[in-house]
Enzyme design. Sequence first.
Site, PDB file in Angstrom:
ATOM      1  N   CYS A 134       0.768  -1.268   0.027  1.00 54.60           N
ATOM      2  CA  CYS A 134       0.105  -0.100   0.125  1.00 54.60           C
ATOM      3  C   CYS A 134       0.801   1.370  -0.004  1.00 54.60           C
ATOM      4  O   CYS A 134       0.883   1.997  -0.941  1.00 54.60           O
ATOM      5  CB  CYS A 134      -0.881  -0.060   1.214  1.00 54.60           C
ATOM      6  SG  CYS A 134      -1.608   1.361   1.535  1.00 54.60           S
ATOM      7  N   LYS A 173      -8.531   6.948   1.486  1.00 59.45           N
ATOM      8  CA  LYS A 173      -7.149   6.593   2.254  1.00 59.45           C
ATOM      9  C   LYS A 173      -5.995   7.223   1.692  1.00 59.45           C
ATOM     10  O   LYS A 173      -5.500   6.759   0.867  1.00 59.45           O
ATOM     11  CB  LYS A 173      -7.060   4.986   2.114  1.00 59.45           C
ATOM     12  CG  LYS A 173      -5.785   4.388   2.726  1.00 59.45           C
ATOM     13  CD  LYS A 173      -6.235   3.055   2.637  1.00 59.45           C
ATOM     14  CE  LYS A 173      -4.836   2.050   2.735  1.00 59.45           C
ATOM     15  NZ  LYS A 173      -4.851   0.694   2.777  1.00 59.45           N
ATOM     16  N   HIS A 215      -2.436   7.129   3.796  1.00 61.00           N
ATOM     17  CA  HIS A 215      -1.426   6.037   4.338  1.00 61.00           C
ATOM     18  C   HIS A 215       0.055   6.327   3.740  1.00 61.00           C
ATOM     19  O   HIS A 215       0.731   5.334   3.417  1.00 61.00           O
ATOM     20  CB  HIS A 215      -1.897   4.684   3.889  1.00 61.00           C
ATOM     21  CG  HIS A 215      -1.440   3.568   4.800  1.00 61.00           C
ATOM     22  ND1 HIS A 215      -1.619   2.354   4.750  1.00 61.00           N
ATOM     23  CD2 HIS A 215      -0.455   3.668   5.766  1.00 61.00           C
ATOM     24  CE1 HIS A 215      -0.877   1.546   5.523  1.00 61.00           C
ATOM     25  NE2 HIS A 215      -0.148   2.426   6.362  1.00 61.00           N
TER      26      HIS A 215
END
Length: 514
Positions: A79, A133, A135
């Site tokens: 990710c 998101k 991150h």
Amino acid sequence: MAVRHLGEFVVIVYLTLVTSGSSYAEQLPNVVFILADDYGFNDVGYHGRSQGSAILTPNLDRLAGEGVKLENYYVQPICSPTRSQLMSGRYQIHTGLQHGVIRHAQPNCLPVDEVTLPQKLKENGYTTNMVGKWHIGFYLDACTPTERGFDSFFGFLIGAEDHYTRMLSCEAYNANDGSTKTLSGHDLHANKTPVFDYEGQYSTHLFTNKTVDVIERHDKTKPLFIYLAYQAVHAPLQVPDSYMDPYKNIADKTRRTYAGMVSCMDEGIGNVTQALKDAGLYDNTIIIFSTDNGGHIDRGGNNWPLRGSKGSMWEGGIHGVGFVHSPLLPDAVKGTVNHELMHVSDWLPTIVAGIAGGALNGTKPLDGYNVWSSISGTASSPRTELLHNIDPKKKRPENEKFDTSMRAALRVGDWKIKTGADYDVTVFNEWMPPPESGLDTIYPTEKPNQKVWLFNITADPLEQTDLAEKYPGVVDELVHKLEEYYKGSVPMRYPDEDLEADPALHGGSWGPWK
Ligand SMILES: *[C@@H]1O[C@H](CO)[C@@H](O)[C@H](O)[C@H]1NC(C)=O
Ligand SMILES: *[C@@H]1O[C@H](CO)[C@@H](O)[C@H](O)[C@H]1NC(C)=O
Ligand SMILES: *[C@@H]1O[C@H](CO)[C@@H](O)[C@H](O)[C@H]1NC(C)=O
Ligand SMILES: *[C@@H]1O[C@H](CO)[C@@H](O)[C@H](O)[C@H]1NC(C)=O
């Protein structure tokens, strides 16, 4: 035949700018970049239908089918690395983010001196909006989306939140005394403000709703950039029951739930597309879709017939689902499949220079290429080489040379070399068919302690025939290239976790703590 239609379009608009100022901004294409989370290669209808998958994605199939499918397109195996490269256009060996994801309590982020994609788009007159998101770090306020080029942000600073409550826990390790502590908190933010509303609303509905809001409220005198980073289809595996209805034929509960999550995301993307049409923006919009990494096989995702999973540098971890859809694409490329080599780091120069006609000044040396004329036309990709990563795993002495026990992979033309072992225990090395297919898993026959593999990916995209012994000269050459890349890498940033990050010390919410 000249098919670089949009390239010419940008030039014409640019000339208008010179003569009439503000009309430039009105006419630049809007860009909606949709990033799916842990979405497997075989989990989109147009890949999976012929490969034993039961997953249905009518909207993605239609958008991709009318656009350009990118079938030689790569992302990173996990990710934060993919997101850091999307935002910066730079490899992890150049940002210090070579190893792992940024953990919740790690004081780390995409270095604040990296110039980001939205920053460059703002310079070109875009309004820049992020939903979903992030991150790539938040320990400092300066690391958070609205300090990194986004005019607006609604979403998660970390990842893997509960899809309904936004609660997120982790085991943080205290390096001072070797103890661990469970840190737990809420993660949802509107710009910089923690928000505790929306309890019980499913994340895919919420993020779709907020994206539609951005579209409806957009000031049309400016070009629009939206980065929609769904938390779908990442675990925890949760979805409203109705989305699982089409999948009663999938016996495996994990897979069935995951399939429902995909359907909900597909519906959300349909809604976003419709909202662009309703707002009169669609005709001048480019929609880009990408996954962040391969499917997580334990959590319902699937990459068959590719080898391996999320977390690995087998093709199943990095060969991504991706496409571009736009009415602005020339007819000659609409509905085509593109086999040019492309990578997630290419989007910054492609969007800024290729689509927005902007300059790339001010960035650090980019690893990405502007591949727009290879997407919108017939030009060969300027990218002939792709460093998948070199992950030294731990801090190593300066001047230490690359060696093949390090986890690395490099693509040069047809060749791919992969070295080292996968550090992560959850990584799969096998060829795993979707559970509903009735097909059998195929296990590799590795030599014990094998450290080097060589494949001709063009001939063997499934990585079935290791050519390392047959072509030792090629192996030497590629190892030499990895040594050179390693020499040019910056030290890994992977700091100890900091218990000051504990949400209990910050009103119950994850957020900047330094
Ligand atoms: C988004 O949700 C709000 C309530 O939270 C609602 O008023 C609005 O109509 C929704 N918008 C869309 C496009 O669904
Ligand atoms: C898409 O829009 C429909 C109609 O407004 C709505 O019922 C549905 O919940 C939306 N889906 C998502 C994923 O937001
Ligand atoms: C790029 O150049 C423009 C115009 O000179 C300037 O305003 C902008 O700050 C520069 N961008 C960066 C990131 O240095
Ligand atoms: C890899 O395989 C392709 C397809 O069979 C072939 O055309 C190409 O020459 C091979 N590449 C190398 C470097 O051997």
